[in-house]
Enzyme design. Structure first.
Site, PDB file in Angstrom:
ATOM      1  N   GLU A 299      52.691  39.732  47.583  1.00 26.92           N
ATOM      2  CA  GLU A 299      51.926  38.721  48.313  1.00 26.92           C
ATOM      3  C   GLU A 299      52.398  38.637  49.764  1.00 26.92           C
ATOM      4  O   GLU A 299      51.643  38.275  50.656  1.00 26.92           O
ATOM      5  CB  GLU A 299      52.048  37.351  47.619  1.00 26.92           C
ATOM      6  CG  GLU A 299      50.705  36.671  47.482  1.00 26.92           C
ATOM      7  CD  GLU A 299      50.709  35.425  46.621  1.00 26.92           C
ATOM      8  OE1 GLU A 299      51.296  34.408  47.033  1.00 26.92           O
ATOM      9  OE2 GLU A 299      50.111  35.447  45.535  1.00 26.92           O
ATOM     10  N   HIS A 328      60.548  54.442  27.579  1.00 27.36           N
ATOM     11  CA  HIS A 328      59.712  55.026  26.534  1.00 27.36           C
ATOM     12  C   HIS A 328      58.233  54.787  26.812  1.00 27.36           C
ATOM     13  O   HIS A 328      57.403  54.916  25.923  1.00 27.36           O
ATOM     14  CB  HIS A 328      60.118  54.459  25.169  1.00 27.36           C
ATOM     15  CG  HIS A 328      61.531  54.835  24.819  1.00 27.36           C
ATOM     16  ND1 HIS A 328      61.852  55.945  24.078  1.00 27.36           N
ATOM     17  CD2 HIS A 328      62.710  54.277  25.190  1.00 27.36           C
ATOM     18  CE1 HIS A 328      63.163  56.034  23.972  1.00 27.36           C
ATOM     19  NE2 HIS A 328      63.712  55.029  24.646  1.00 27.36           N
ATOM     20  N   LYS A 442      39.496  32.566  45.255  1.00 27.06           N
ATOM     21  CA  LYS A 442      39.583  31.120  44.936  1.00 27.06           C
ATOM     22  C   LYS A 442      38.261  30.440  45.281  1.00 27.06           C
ATOM     23  O   LYS A 442      37.790  29.575  44.546  1.00 27.06           O
ATOM     24  CB  LYS A 442      40.665  30.463  45.800  1.00 27.06           C
ATOM     25  CG  LYS A 442      42.065  30.603  45.279  1.00 27.06           C
ATOM     26  CD  LYS A 442      42.972  29.685  46.087  1.00 27.06           C
ATOM     27  CE  LYS A 442      44.419  30.068  45.968  1.00 27.06           C
ATOM     28  NZ  LYS A 442      45.270  29.370  46.915  1.00 27.06           N
TER      29      LYS A 442
HETATM   30  O1  PA5 Z   1      53.568  32.059  47.251  1.00 29.59           O
HETATM   31  C1  PA5 Z   1      52.646  31.294  47.376  1.00 29.59           C
HETATM   32  O2  PA5 Z   1      52.457  30.589  48.382  1.00 29.59           O
HETATM   33  C2  PA5 Z   1      51.650  31.120  46.248  1.00 29.59           C
HETATM   34  O3  PA5 Z   1      51.915  31.987  45.192  1.00 29.59           O
HETATM   35  C3  PA5 Z   1      51.699  29.700  45.707  1.00 29.59           C
HETATM   36  O4  PA5 Z   1      52.978  29.408  45.255  1.00 29.59           O
HETATM   37  C4  PA5 Z   1      50.696  29.500  44.568  1.00 29.59           C
HETATM   38  O5  PA5 Z   1      49.410  29.861  44.986  1.00 29.59           O
HETATM   39  C5  PA5 Z   1      50.690  28.064  44.107  1.00 29.59           C
HETATM   40  O6  PA5 Z   1      50.416  27.226  45.183  1.00 29.59           O
HETATM   41  P1  PA5 Z   1      50.685  25.678  45.125  1.00 29.59           P
HETATM   42  O7  PA5 Z   1      52.149  25.470  45.027  1.00 29.59           O
HETATM   43  O8  PA5 Z   1      50.125  25.131  46.386  1.00 29.59           O
HETATM   44  O9  PA5 Z   1      49.963  25.154  43.918  1.00 29.59           O
END
Ligand code: PA5
Length: 474
Positions: A299, A328, A442
């Site tokens: 990410e 494996h 989203k």
């Molecule tokens: O790393 C990130 O920013 C995302 O993976 C968030 O943690 C995830 O989308 C969850 O977001 P939030 O904490 O706002 O619910």
């Protein structure tokens, strides 16, 4: 800080011999490649240090503030008497870190031990909205002895908020006394978001997610520390290790493990076409560290554009595996498949428990050598053997190892990998803190679920699905 830094060298060893051309031939880094890293890596380090000074990389210094560890310990002492189950409601950066550290630092059978033996609540991390999974979890819980920790920085994530709404209603309908606030902890932005409004409206106990700390870099804030403390993890030890790593992250490149990990993987991607990085823990306790790292690396670094707006044509996809299980299943392709991966092992020098293989069946030559040895030494030999096999086959690999899975070593590892990710962001010239690529999906979900203001996305989806009718096999 200085003392912690002195102990640091024992928390994480990094052996990158298997990345050099000396070891793996043309697939590895030559002395010229390595020399070419010096300038960019020094510049990237300087860049992240500057960003840190400006407060943009606030995750770097989370371990400097030990107040939260003390407060969460108090909470844990209260919770230990009242609860048998703690449930994290969160997703992505709000869930993976706690899950990784819980798996690393509590016994692997923690949730299956009797109440007496366990001594602390069980921990469940509900990081999906599969109705069967969530219903099955709720079915096993007793509302009177369950505490939910809803964690969402934005306070708006559909998955987490849906879980929260179900859990809220479930408690409301089942608790004998109206003590809902005792069964709900909220971790969210200190000021904004709908969850913050609910905290205020309902008088719930809340912990802040520091505003300058992004989800996937937040495990050493209340996001991870509160649920971990609730189940008896030594959060002070975790922070001690993380602080040592944070101090080491300020060292010059040659002795800076985070910088070395970032720089070498960047070179492997940019110069050797190694577009994938497979993290392979050789310990069940560290299996979920690979899940957490997957999100952190992917990410943070998988971006279409650089900070200057130009296309980002480089990058690396993190993949996860588990030793020896995946020897494996995946090893065949690491050895002989596409020349596009770097394999990063994560080993442990000493297991907290070991089992001796009994010296029986001595009459069978194929088994006799195993008798009297330990499973730990078998696992360690499999790691070493696999690394050597990859090396001999010209497949780049490196090995990280912890002396043992202790809170300090895990804290050191987590902090080092977070810093390596930030340094990598600077090497690629991308923003490691955003995730623009996840937003569009989203919005379609909001449209499909009827959220006001997202009708356009519903229409776009419907148009797309009409166009997609042609190639469906019903
Ligand atoms: O790393 C990130 O920013 C995302 O993976 C968030 O943690 C995830 O989308 C969850 O977001 P939030 O904490 O706002 O619910």
């Amino acid at each position: 800080m200085a003392d912690e830094s002195k102990k640091a060298s024992s928390f994480l060893k990094v052996d990158w011999n298997g990345l050099t051309s000396e070891a793996v031939g043309p697939a590895g880094l030559s002395p010229d490649d390595l020399a070419s890293l010096k300038g960019p890596l020094a510049a990237a380090l300087k860049d992240v240090w500057n960003q840190r000074k400006k407060g943009k990389l606030a995750f770097w210094d989370l371990s400097a503030d030990r107040r939260l560890a003390q407060e969460s310990k108090k909470l844990a002492a209260w919770g230990r008497k009242k609860f048998q189950d703690a449930v994290v409601l969160g997703i992505g950066g709000s869930a993976l870190g706690a899950s990784a550290i819980f798996t690393a630092l509590k016994p692997l059978n923690h949730n299956r031990l009797s109440d007496k033996k366990r001594g602390w609540p069980r921990l469940w991390v509900a990081d999906n909205v599969d109705p069967e999974g969530f219903a099955a979890l709720l079915e096993t819980l007793d509302p009177e002895t369950t505490i939910f920790n809803v964690i969402s920085k934005s306070g708006a994530t559909a998955e987490t908020m849906s879980q929260f709404m179900i859990a809220y209603d479930w408690l409301r309908k089942r608790l004998k006394k109206p003590t809902l606030a005792d069964h709900l902890l909220v971790t969210t932005d200190p000021e904004s978001g709908v969850l913050r409004k609910i905290v205020e409206a309902k008088g719930l106990l809340a912990w802040p997610v520091p505003q300058a700390v992004g989800g996937r870099f937040s495990v050493l804030s209340a996001v991870g520390l509160v649920p971990l403390a609730l189940v008896g993890v030594d959060v002070a030890g975790l922070l001690e290790g993380a602080a040592a790593a944070a101090a080491d992250g300020l060292k010059p490149p040659a002795s800076n493990k985070a910088a070395i990990l970032a720089g070498l993987n960047w070179l492997m991607a940019a110069k050797k076409g190694r577009g994938s990085l497979v993290l392979v823990p050789y310990a069940d306790s560290l299996a979920k560290v690979a899940d957490w790292f997957n999100q952190l690396w992917n990410e943070s670094l998988g971006k279409a554009h650089k900070l200057d707006g130009s296309p980002n044509q480089a990058g690396q996809t993190a993949l996860k595996a588990l030793g020896v299980t995946d020897q494996h299943s995946q090893l065949q392709t690491w050895m002989e498949g596409p020349q596009d991966k770097t394999v990063m092992f994560l080993g442990v020098e000493e297991f907290r428990t070991d089992l001796t293989i009994p010296a029986i069946f001595k009459e069978y030559e194929a088994l006799a050598y195993l008798g009297g040895q330990t499973l730990g030494s078998l696992l360690a030999s499999e790691l070493k053997g696999t690394a050597q096999a990859l090396t001999e086959n010209g497949r780049p690999n490196l090995s990280l190892s912890l002396p043992a899975v202790t809170p300090q070593a895990v804290g050191y590892l987590i902090q080092t990998l977070e810093m390596a990710t930030a340094i990598s962001g600077s090497l690629y010239g991308v923003d490691p803190l955003d995730q623009p690529g996840v937003e569009l999906g989203k919005k379609f979900t909001y449209g499909l679920m009827g959220r006001a203001g997202f009708d356009d996305f519903l229409s776009r989806y419907e148009q797309g699905s009409r166009a997609r009718k042609k190639y469906i096999l019903p």
